[in-house]
Design a protein around this motif. Structure first.
Motif, PDB file in Angstrom:
ATOM      1  N   GLY A  81     105.633  25.752 -82.804  1.00  0.00           N
ATOM      2  CA  GLY A  81     106.708  26.335 -81.981  1.00  0.00           C
ATOM      3  C   GLY A  81     107.883  26.392 -82.732  1.00  0.00           C
ATOM      4  O   GLY A  81     108.901  27.180 -82.620  1.00  0.00           O
ATOM      5  N   LEU A  82     108.192  25.445 -83.704  1.00  0.00           N
ATOM      6  CA  LEU A  82     109.390  25.385 -84.395  1.00  0.00           C
ATOM      7  C   LEU A  82     109.661  26.607 -85.146  1.00  0.00           C
ATOM      8  O   LEU A  82     110.733  27.387 -85.268  1.00  0.00           O
ATOM      9  CB  LEU A  82     109.645  24.235 -85.307  1.00  0.00           C
ATOM     10  CG  LEU A  82     109.834  23.001 -84.674  1.00  0.00           C
ATOM     11  CD1 LEU A  82     109.637  21.827 -85.747  1.00  0.00           C
ATOM     12  CD2 LEU A  82     111.078  22.676 -84.297  1.00  0.00           C
TER      13      LEU A  82
ATOM     14  N   LEU B 119     103.924  26.181 -69.421  1.00  0.00           N
ATOM     15  CA  LEU B 119     104.734  25.104 -69.310  1.00  0.00           C
ATOM     16  C   LEU B 119     105.114  24.555 -70.825  1.00  0.00           C
ATOM     17  O   LEU B 119     106.291  24.187 -70.868  1.00  0.00           O
ATOM     18  CB  LEU B 119     103.944  24.100 -68.490  1.00  0.00           C
ATOM     19  CG  LEU B 119     103.989  24.128 -67.046  1.00  0.00           C
ATOM     20  CD1 LEU B 119     102.935  23.251 -66.226  1.00  0.00           C
ATOM     21  CD2 LEU B 119     105.241  24.637 -66.289  1.00  0.00           C
ATOM     22  N   SER B 120     104.182  23.994 -71.445  1.00  0.00           N
ATOM     23  CA  SER B 120     104.363  23.894 -72.863  1.00  0.00           C
ATOM     24  C   SER B 120     105.201  24.760 -73.621  1.00  0.00           C
ATOM     25  O   SER B 120     106.029  24.304 -74.323  1.00  0.00           O
ATOM     26  CB  SER B 120     103.044  23.602 -73.545  1.00  0.00           C
ATOM     27  OG  SER B 120     102.134  22.767 -73.149  1.00  0.00           O
ATOM     28  N   GLY B 121     104.856  25.773 -73.586  1.00  0.00           N
ATOM     29  CA  GLY B 121     105.626  26.949 -74.305  1.00  0.00           C
ATOM     30  C   GLY B 121     107.386  27.128 -73.914  1.00  0.00           C
ATOM     31  O   GLY B 121     108.011  27.049 -74.683  1.00  0.00           O
ATOM     32  N   VAL B 122     107.398  26.974 -72.571  1.00  0.00           N
ATOM     33  CA  VAL B 122     108.774  26.716 -71.871  1.00  0.00           C
ATOM     34  C   VAL B 122     109.498  25.767 -72.579  1.00  0.00           C
ATOM     35  O   VAL B 122     110.619  25.795 -72.963  1.00  0.00           O
ATOM     36  CB  VAL B 122     108.814  26.720 -70.516  1.00  0.00           C
ATOM     37  CG1 VAL B 122     110.126  26.564 -70.013  1.00  0.00           C
ATOM     38  CG2 VAL B 122     108.343  28.189 -69.867  1.00  0.00           C
TER      39      VAL B 122
ATOM     40  N   VAL C 219     113.538  23.298 -75.958  1.00  0.00           N
ATOM     41  CA  VAL C 219     114.037  22.253 -76.388  1.00  0.00           C
ATOM     42  C   VAL C 219     114.074  22.186 -77.778  1.00  0.00           C
ATOM     43  O   VAL C 219     115.016  21.574 -78.270  1.00  0.00           O
ATOM     44  CB  VAL C 219     112.914  21.195 -76.113  1.00  0.00           C
ATOM     45  CG1 VAL C 219     113.083  19.702 -76.848  1.00  0.00           C
ATOM     46  CG2 VAL C 219     112.992  20.690 -74.649  1.00  0.00           C
ATOM     47  N   ASN C 220     113.226  23.176 -78.515  1.00  0.00           N
ATOM     48  CA  ASN C 220     113.384  23.132 -79.891  1.00  0.00           C
ATOM     49  C   ASN C 220     114.785  23.279 -80.478  1.00  0.00           C
ATOM     50  O   ASN C 220     115.391  22.653 -81.371  1.00  0.00           O
ATOM     51  CB  ASN C 220     112.386  23.889 -80.430  1.00  0.00           C
ATOM     52  CG  ASN C 220     110.847  23.190 -80.729  1.00  0.00           C
ATOM     53  OD1 ASN C 220     110.839  22.165 -80.659  1.00  0.00           O
ATOM     54  ND2 ASN C 220     109.865  24.255 -80.665  1.00  0.00           N
ATOM     55  N   PRO C 221     115.404  24.418 -80.019  1.00  0.00           N
ATOM     56  CA  PRO C 221     117.078  24.704 -80.720  1.00  0.00           C
ATOM     57  C   PRO C 221     117.681  23.601 -80.300  1.00  0.00           C
ATOM     58  O   PRO C 221     118.711  23.351 -81.183  1.00  0.00           O
ATOM     59  CB  PRO C 221     117.136  26.004 -80.020  1.00  0.00           C
ATOM     60  CG  PRO C 221     116.469  26.135 -78.690  1.00  0.00           C
ATOM     61  CD  PRO C 221     114.998  25.370 -79.053  1.00  0.00           C
ATOM     62  N   ILE C 222     117.823  23.031 -79.255  1.00  0.00           N
ATOM     63  CA  ILE C 222     118.735  22.067 -78.964  1.00  0.00           C
ATOM     64  C   ILE C 222     118.293  20.900 -79.823  1.00  0.00           C
ATOM     65  O   ILE C 222     119.222  20.212 -80.317  1.00  0.00           O
ATOM     66  CB  ILE C 222     118.390  21.532 -77.408  1.00  0.00           C
ATOM     67  CG1 ILE C 222     118.789  22.642 -76.345  1.00  0.00           C
ATOM     68  CG2 ILE C 222     119.302  20.313 -77.057  1.00  0.00           C
ATOM     69  CD1 ILE C 222     118.402  22.398 -75.055  1.00  0.00           C
TER      70      ILE C 222
END
Length: 531
Positions: free
Chosen positions: A319-320, A449-452, A457-460
Motif C-alpha cells: 500500500g505504500l 477495512l485494511s485498505g482504509v 495511516v501510511n502518509p501519516i
C-alpha cells in the motif's frame, strides 16, 4: 529446542498423513463417479468455448476499473495543478482523500451477496460512472466536498462490481481453466493502474490547466461504460440457475459452452455433480444466513484464510507504493513530477507483466507455493529496502537511494507471484456455492477495512517517521510467511465442488458422499486439520 523441533516434526507428519488421506478420498470420489473424458482440444480450437472466453474480458473490466482508481491518486499527486487546486494535501488529509473509496466500498459490501450476477455488475457500473463525474467536477471554493463524495460513490460501485465479476468468471469457466481465468481477473487490476499512470503522465506533460487532472478522473467512466453495455452478452452462472430451479437453462449453458453444443457425457457429469452438490449443501445448511459462515469447523477455517488473505493483500507494504509512491520517492529525493510519473508508469507495467505471467502457473505450481514464494520474496526485498532507506537517510549515499528504487521493483515482482491474482481466486475457490457470495463479501469487508487503514495511516506514518515506518511492515511480512506455511491449504487439482473435501473431510457435502468411507479409520481428517 529439541522439544520444539520434535513437536514441529510431529505436526508436519500429521499434516502429511492428513493430506495423503484426503488425496485418497478425492481419488476414490473421482473413481466412483467415473468422470468421463472431456474434449482435449485447446480452448481456442473449441468454437463455443472460444466464444465464451472472448467475452470474458468484459467481466475483467471490473478489476481494471478498480485498478484505475487505485493508481489514479498516485498520478494525481505528481501533478502541480492538482496539488495547487487542493492546497497541497499531506498527512491525514491526503490519507482521507486516498481512503474514501474504501468507506464507500465498505458501506455496500454487506448488500452485495443479494445483488450478485449480471445485475450486480450493472449496478456497480452505473455507480462508478456517477461517482467519476462528480469526482471530476469539484469547485475551487470547497474542493474536498465534491471530490470526496465522488470517491465515496465510486468506491461503492467498484466494490459491487468487483464482488460480482469474479463469482461469475469462476462459475462459468470450464473446470480445466477455472484457476487461470479467475486468477487472471485480479491481475488486470494492474492494467487499470497502467492506464491511469500513463494517462496522468500524458496530461501532466501536455496540459497545464486543471484539465490535466479532471480529464484522467473523467476517463474512469470509459471502462464501466463498456462493461455496462456488454455484460448481458455473457451467460448466467449454471450454479446460480440451478439454485433458482432453472435446471433446463443451466443444462443449456453447460451444453453450449462446455460441450460445444453437444450434450456429452462430460457435460452430463458436470451438471449432475453441480446439482447434487448444491442440493447436499442446501440440506446440510442450518440456514442460508451469515451464521453459516462459522457454523462448521470447515467454514471457520475458510473464514480464517479469507480474512488473512484480505489483510495480507493490503497490509504487506504494498500500500505504500500503490497509493503513495510520490511520498516514498521523496524520501530518497526523487521530487521531479515527470520523473515520479515515469517511475509510476514503469512500475505498473512491470507489476502487470509479472502477475499475468504467474497467473498461468497456478495449476502447475499450486496456490500455496505461490503464496509462500511471494511472502518470502517480499520479506527479503522489503528488508533490504528498509535498510537502504536508513543508509540514505543518514548518509545521503546516492547508491543507497538507487538500491531503494531497485528494491521497490523487486518487491512488487515478488508480490506479483501471488497477491494480485490469488486474493480473489483463492477466496472464491475454497467456498461452497451456498456461502460463496457471502464469503467473498467477507474478503472485501476486510480488504476495505485494511485498505482504509492502509491509505489513511501510511502518509501519516511516512511524514512522522520516514524510513522507520517501514519496520512495521517487516514484522507483518514475517507473520505473513508463518501464517501461509502453517495454515494455507493447497487447492490445485480438485473441481470447484470437490475442494470441500480439503476443508470438511468426511462431512463434505459433495455429490456421492458415500465415498466418505475412506475416513472411517481416521480421527485426524476433518478434526485436527480444521479450526
Amino acid at each position: 529446542m529439541v522439544l520444539s523441533l520434535s513437536k514441529f516434526c510431529c505436526t508436519m507428519s500429521l499434516k502429511n498423513d492428513t493430506k495423503k488421506e484426503l488425496d485418497v478420498v478425492h481419488h476414490e470420489h473421482v473413481a466412483s463417479h467415473g468422470v468421463p473424458s472431456e474434449d482435449a482440444r485447446p480452448w481456442y480450437q473449441q468454437p463455443e468455448l472460444r466464444k465464451l472466453y472472448l467475452m470474458m474480458p468484459f467481466l475483467f473490466l471490473g478489476s481494471t476499473t478498480l485498478g484505475y482508481d487505485g493508481s489514479l491518486l498516485n498520478g494525481l499527486q505528481t501533478m502541480p495543478a492538482w496539488k495547487e487546486f487542493f492546497n497541497h494535501p499531506t498527512g491525514s488529509r491526503l490519507g482521507l482523500l486516498g481512503a474514501f473509496p474504501g468507506f464507500g466500498g465498505f458501506a455496500v459490501l454487506l448488500f452485495t451477496p443479494y445483488i450478485a450476477g449480471r445485475l450486480g455488475t450493472a449496478i456497480g457500473c452505473v455507480l462508478v460512472i456517477v461517482g467519476s463525474i462528480i469526482q471530476a467536477l469539484p469547485q475551487r471554493s470547497n474542493p474536498d466536498s465534491m471530490f470526496l463524495a465522488g470517491r465515496f460513490i465510486m468506491g461503492m460501485g467498484s466494490n459491487i462490481s468487483n464482488a460480482t465479476c469474479p463469482l461469475l468468471i469462476t462459475e462459468i469457466s470450464h473446470p480445466r481453466h477455472r484457476g487461470k481465468a479467475t486468477t487472471i481477473y485480479n491481475t488486470l487490476w494492474y492494467l487499470g493502474a497502467i492506464l491511469a499512470a500513463w494517462t496522468t503522465f500524458g496530461t501532466l506533460t501536455h496540459i497545464t490547466s486543471d484539465l490535466s487532472w479532471r480529464l484522467p478522473i473523467g476517463l474512469q467512466c470509459a471502462m464501466p461504460g463498456i462493461q455496462l453495455l456488454c455484460v448481458y452478452l455473457l451467460p448466467e452462472s449454471p450454479r446460480w440457475l440451478i439454485s433458482k430451479n432453472k435446471h433446463a437453462a443451466a443444462q443449456k449453458m453447460l451444453t453450449k459452452y462446455h460441450g460445444n453444443g453437444e450434450e456429452t457425457d462430460f457435460v452430463k457429469w458436470e451438471y449432475t455433480e453441480i446439482s447434487q452438490t448444491l442440493e447436499a449443501e442446501k440440506l446440510a445448511s442450518a440456514s442460508s444466513g451469515w451464521v453459516e459462515l462459522v457454523r462448521t469447523p470447515g467454514n471457520r477455517k475458510r473464514c480464517l484464510l479469507i480474512i488473512l488473505t484480505a489483510i495480507f493483500s493490503q497490509c504487506s507494504g504494498n500500500g505504500l507504493v500503490s497509493y503513495y509512491l510520490a511520498a516514498v520517492l521523496e524520501t530518497i529525493d526523487i521530487t521531479n513530477s515527470s520523473h515520479q510519473a515515469l517511475i509510476n508508469g514503469g512500475l505498473t507495467i512491470w507489476c502487470w507483466l509479472v502477475s499475468l505471467g504467474c497467473a498461468f502457473l497456478v495449476d502447475r505450481v499450486g496456490r500455496r507455493t505461490l503464496f509462500l514464494s511471494a511472502g518470502i520474496g517480499m520479506l527479503l526485498a522489503f528488508s533490504i529496502w528498509t535498510a537502504c532507506s536508513a543508509v540514505y537517510s543518514q548518509t545521503g549515499n546516492s547508491h543507497a537511494g538507487s538500491a531503494v528504487l531497485a528494491m521497490i521493483f523487486l518487491f512488487y515482482g515478488a508480490a506479483g507471484l501471488a497477491w494480485p491474482g490469488l486474493t480473489v481466486s483463492y477466496t472464491v475457490e475454497i467456498l461452497p456455492f451456498n456461502i460463496r457470495a457471502k464469503g467473498l463479501t467477507l474478503c472485501f469487508v476486510f480488504t476495505s477495512l485494511s485498505g482504509v487503514f492502509n491509505q489513511y495511516v501510511n502518509p501519516i506514518g511516512i511524514e512522522a517517521l520516514g524510513w522507520k515506518f517501514y519496520i512495521v511492515y517487516v514484522v507483518v511480512l514475517v507473520l505473513e510467511c508463518l501464517a501461509i506455511y502453517f495454515l494455507y491449504v493447497e487447492t490445485k487439482g480438485p473441481t470447484l465442488e470437490e475442494i470441500a473435501f480439503l476443508f470438511d473431510g468426511a462431512d463434505a457435502n459433495v455429490a456421492g458422499t458415500g465415498v466418505a468411507v475412506g475416513y472411517e479409520n481416521s480421527s485426524k481428517v476433518g478434526k485436527g486439520d480444521n479450526i
